[in-house]
Design a protein around this motif. Structure first.
Motif, PDB file in Angstrom:
ATOM      1  N   THR A   1       0.683  -1.156   0.087  1.00  0.00           N
ATOM      2  CA  THR A   1       0.090   0.023   0.031  1.00  0.00           C
ATOM      3  C   THR A   1       0.844   1.129   0.053  1.00  0.00           C
ATOM      4  OG1 THR A   1      -1.497  -1.201   1.422  1.00  0.00           O
ATOM      5  CG2 THR A   1      -1.882   1.130   1.205  1.00  0.00           C
TER       6      THR A   1
ATOM      7  N   ILE B   1      -1.608   6.704   0.382  1.00  0.00           N
ATOM      8  CA  ILE B   1      -3.042   6.194   0.481  1.00  0.00           C
ATOM      9  C   ILE B   1      -3.144   5.897   1.952  1.00  0.00           C
ATOM     10  CG2 ILE B   1      -4.173   4.204  -0.224  1.00  0.00           C
ATOM     11  CD1 ILE B   1      -3.571   6.383  -2.394  1.00  0.00           C
TER      12      ILE B   1
ATOM     13  N   ALA C   1      -6.443   7.658   3.682  1.00  0.00           N
ATOM     14  CA  ALA C   1      -7.843   7.036   3.531  1.00  0.00           C
ATOM     15  C   ALA C   1      -8.824   7.793   4.420  1.00  0.00           C
ATOM     16  CB  ALA C   1      -7.469   5.579   3.606  1.00  0.00           C
TER      17      ALA C   1
ATOM     18  N   ALA D   1      -8.771  -0.012  -0.431  1.00  0.00           N
ATOM     19  CA  ALA D   1      -7.547   0.462  -1.335  1.00  0.00           C
ATOM     20  C   ALA D   1      -6.287  -0.640  -1.008  1.00  0.00           C
ATOM     21  CB  ALA D   1      -7.033   1.656  -0.372  1.00  0.00           C
TER      22      ALA D   1
END
Length: 270
Positions: free
Chosen positions: A110, A114, A118, A127
């Motif tokens: 990840t 992000i 989030a 995600a």
């Protein structure tokens, strides 16, 4: 003693005014929500559907309703058309991760940005599924996210929505659709959502092999993934796996050796 909130009072009023002893289905409508609120002198939210959404996915129905379910069953709320709903007594309603299940550690791919931005558990979970190819790993099919929050209207059900749609292809060239429901740590997963995903597939993707998936953030940050199938008992869990995303340096060689020794329990789809 804390007084029941307005949603509880409304849903109790609807159910108790309509349900007759022995009934396993109770039909009601959006209008009944408005009537119950007016009778009780309660101001409804602007989004009236939030009353239903709350008891489907966030909190349990009040005990005054639950205790009237037939032995061995519990009440759920299913859609029954535009602006219509029904209480249904069913054997399995809530789906929760199995305790003491083995976990699989996966190197976390990840992107840091992000993870930082989030906005909520559901978005963060979706995600992580995408960037770490967890749907591919779980299903053993090469998958691609097609659309998030696909919403459509289905005859006899009304409007339904799924959190993510993946399309996949296996080594034989067979094509799949994977409707995915994503739930944060405090959200509740139940069979109604999976039933709606199956109906959505029939309506929008009738020629694809359907394998409904659900993902749940667990309190210890593991991710539980479920696959479902239809049976003569309704929707049932056919596969469950737990994954933990970690920096690559935190996964040691002994664990990888253990993973190679695992016996596969995931046959290829027919």
């Amino acid at each position: 003693m804390v007084a029941p909130n307005r949603y509880v009072r409304i849903i109790e009023r609807i159910f108790l005014s309509i349900h007759k002893k022995g009934e396993q289905e109770v039909l009601f409508s959006r209008t009944d929500i408005e009537k119950a609120a007016a009778t009780l002198g309660i101001t409804l939210p602007k989004n009236i559907g939030d009353v239903i959404y709350s008891f489907r996915y966030r909190v349990p129905l009040p005990s005054s309703i639950l205790k009237r379910a037939p032995k061995g069953k519990e009440w759920i709320i299913r859609p029954a058309g535009r602006g219509k709903y029904r209480f249904v007594a069913t054997e399995v309603a809530q789906i929760t991760p199995t305790k003491h299940m083995a976990e699989t550690k996966v190197p976390d791919a990840t992107p840091g940005l992000i993870s930082m931005y989030a906005l909520n558990d559901e978005q963060a979970l979706l995600a992580r599924l995408r960037y770490n190819r967890l749907v591919d790993i779980f299903t053993r099919v090469t998958c691609y996210p097609l659309q998030s929050h696909l919403r459509t209207t289905i005859p006899q059900l009304g409007q339904v929505e799924t959190d993510e749609i993946y399309i996949g292809v296996d080594r034989r060239g067979a094509h799949y659709v994977f409707p995915v429901q994503a739930k944060g740590k405090t959200d509740r997963l139940n069979v109604v959502q999976i039933e709606q995903d199956v109906a959505l597939r029939r309506h929008k993707f009738p020629n694809l092999i359907c394998r409904p998936i659900a993902a749940q953030f667990m309190p210890d940050d593991r991710i539980a993934l479920f696959e479902f199938e239809e049976s003569n008992r309704g929707i049932v869990v056919s596969l469950e796996k737990h994954y933990r995303l970690l920096p690559p340096e935190e996964i040691d060689q002994d664990e990888l050796t253990d993973y190679r020794a695992r016996i596969s329990d995931e046959p290829l789809a027919k």
